[in-house]
Design a protein around this motif. Structure first.
Motif, PDB file in Angstrom:
ATOM      1  N   LYS A  72       3.123  -6.153   4.722  1.00 47.45           N
ATOM      2  CA  LYS A  72       3.493  -7.053   3.631  1.00 47.45           C
ATOM      3  C   LYS A  72       4.852  -6.637   3.076  1.00 47.45           C
ATOM      4  CE  LYS A  72      -1.249  -8.013   2.350  1.00 47.45           C
ATOM      5  NZ  LYS A  72      -2.277  -7.883   1.347  1.00 47.45           N
ATOM      6  N   ALA A  73       5.692  -6.122   3.961  1.00 52.03           N
ATOM      7  CA  ALA A  73       7.007  -5.667   3.540  1.00 52.03           C
ATOM      8  C   ALA A  73       7.820  -6.827   2.986  1.00 52.03           C
ATOM      9  CB  ALA A  73       7.751  -5.012   4.697  1.00 52.03           C
ATOM     10  N   ILE A  74       8.503  -6.553   1.893  1.00 45.84           N
ATOM     11  CA  ILE A  74       9.308  -7.549   1.184  1.00 45.84           C
ATOM     12  C   ILE A  74      10.761  -7.103   1.201  1.00 45.84           C
ATOM     13  CG2 ILE A  74       9.710  -8.603  -1.083  1.00 45.84           C
ATOM     14  CD1 ILE A  74       6.678  -8.068  -1.628  1.00 45.84           C
ATOM     15  N   TYR A 120       6.578   4.750  -0.733  1.00 46.35           N
ATOM     16  CA  TYR A 120       6.279   3.528   0.009  1.00 46.35           C
ATOM     17  C   TYR A 120       7.033   3.459   1.327  1.00 46.35           C
ATOM     18  CZ  TYR A 120       4.685   2.365  -4.653  1.00 46.35           C
ATOM     19  OH  TYR A 120       4.056   2.403  -5.879  1.00 46.35           O
ATOM     20  N   ALA A 121       6.438   2.738   2.280  1.00 47.05           N
ATOM     21  CA  ALA A 121       7.062   2.533   3.583  1.00 47.05           C
ATOM     22  C   ALA A 121       8.310   1.671   3.431  1.00 47.05           C
ATOM     23  CB  ALA A 121       6.071   1.870   4.534  1.00 47.05           C
ATOM     24  N   PHE A 152      13.577  -3.472   3.548  1.00 43.09           N
ATOM     25  CA  PHE A 152      12.247  -3.993   3.253  1.00 43.09           C
ATOM     26  C   PHE A 152      11.360  -2.855   2.760  1.00 43.09           C
ATOM     27  CE2 PHE A 152      14.130  -6.676   6.428  1.00 43.09           C
ATOM     28  CZ  PHE A 152      13.732  -7.958   6.106  1.00 43.09           C
ATOM     29  N   VAL A 153      10.511  -3.131   1.767  1.00 43.52           N
ATOM     30  CA  VAL A 153       9.558  -2.156   1.246  1.00 43.52           C
ATOM     31  C   VAL A 153       8.179  -2.810   1.250  1.00 43.52           C
ATOM     32  CG1 VAL A 153       8.848  -0.801  -0.769  1.00 43.52           C
ATOM     33  CG2 VAL A 153      11.275  -0.990  -0.197  1.00 43.52           C
ATOM     34  N   ASP A 154       7.177  -2.033   1.673  1.00 47.79           N
ATOM     35  CA  ASP A 154       5.803  -2.500   1.644  1.00 47.79           C
ATOM     36  C   ASP A 154       5.076  -1.754   0.519  1.00 47.79           C
ATOM     37  OD1 ASP A 154       3.144  -3.155   1.989  1.00 47.79           O
ATOM     38  OD2 ASP A 154       3.205  -2.990   4.169  1.00 47.79           O
ATOM     39  N   ALA A 194       1.777  -0.029   1.453  1.00 48.48           N
ATOM     40  CA  ALA A 194       1.787   1.052   2.442  1.00 48.48           C
ATOM     41  C   ALA A 194       2.344   2.318   1.802  1.00 48.48           C
ATOM     42  CB  ALA A 194       2.621   0.654   3.659  1.00 48.48           C
ATOM     43  N   THR A 195       1.479   3.027   1.108  1.00 47.66           N
ATOM     44  CA  THR A 195       1.912   4.292   0.499  1.00 47.66           C
ATOM     45  C   THR A 195       1.857   5.374   1.555  1.00 47.66           C
ATOM     46  OG1 THR A 195      -0.310   4.703  -0.335  1.00 47.66           O
ATOM     47  CG2 THR A 195       1.251   3.677  -1.862  1.00 47.66           C
ATOM     48  N   LEU A 196       2.827   6.272   1.503  1.00 44.42           N
ATOM     49  CA  LEU A 196       2.940   7.340   2.491  1.00 44.42           C
ATOM     50  C   LEU A 196       2.326   8.641   2.003  1.00 44.42           C
ATOM     51  CD1 LEU A 196       6.575   6.613   3.695  1.00 44.42           C
ATOM     52  CD2 LEU A 196       4.419   5.783   4.642  1.00 44.42           C
TER      53      LEU A 196
END
Length: 109
Positions: free
Chosen positions: A5-7, A91-92, A101-103, A106-108
């Protein structure tokens, strides 16, 4: 299989090296830090004082909160100096050409 769901949050050219850059990813406050060819994304909120980390600066220890000087590792979100003892979410990030892009799902860490 998990769907990303990267934006798209900004252009890579918008980011100055080792300078915090605040963005909103949906309703999540995120601070981006470009470090050479890498871009890091952390929750834009100090786990100690709830101050925006994007108002601080990047040091050799990580991103530093302007209020009490707590620092957080750019890769892991772990505190690298007191008074913070809790990490912040990381975040990824994906870079495609000049697009970042950041999702936020999706926490790392």
């Amino acid at each position: 299989m998990r769907t990303s769901k990267a934006i798209r949050v900004c252009a890579l050219s918008d980011l100055d090296d080792r300078a915090p850059f605040a963005v909103e990813v949906g309703d999540v406050p995120v601070v981006l830090v470009r470090d050479g060819d890498e871009v890091h994304a952390l929750r834009d909120e100090c786990s100690h004082a709830r101050i925006a980390l994007s108002e601080g600066e990047v040091t050799r220890k990580g991103i530093e909160c302007r209020l009490h000087g707590a620092c957080f590792d750019l890769r892991t979100g772990a505190p690298t100096s007191p008074p913070a003892i809790e990490p912040v979410a990381v975040y990824a990030v994906r870079v495609e050409g000049d697009e970042v892009f950041v999702d936020p799902d999706a926490t790392l860490r």
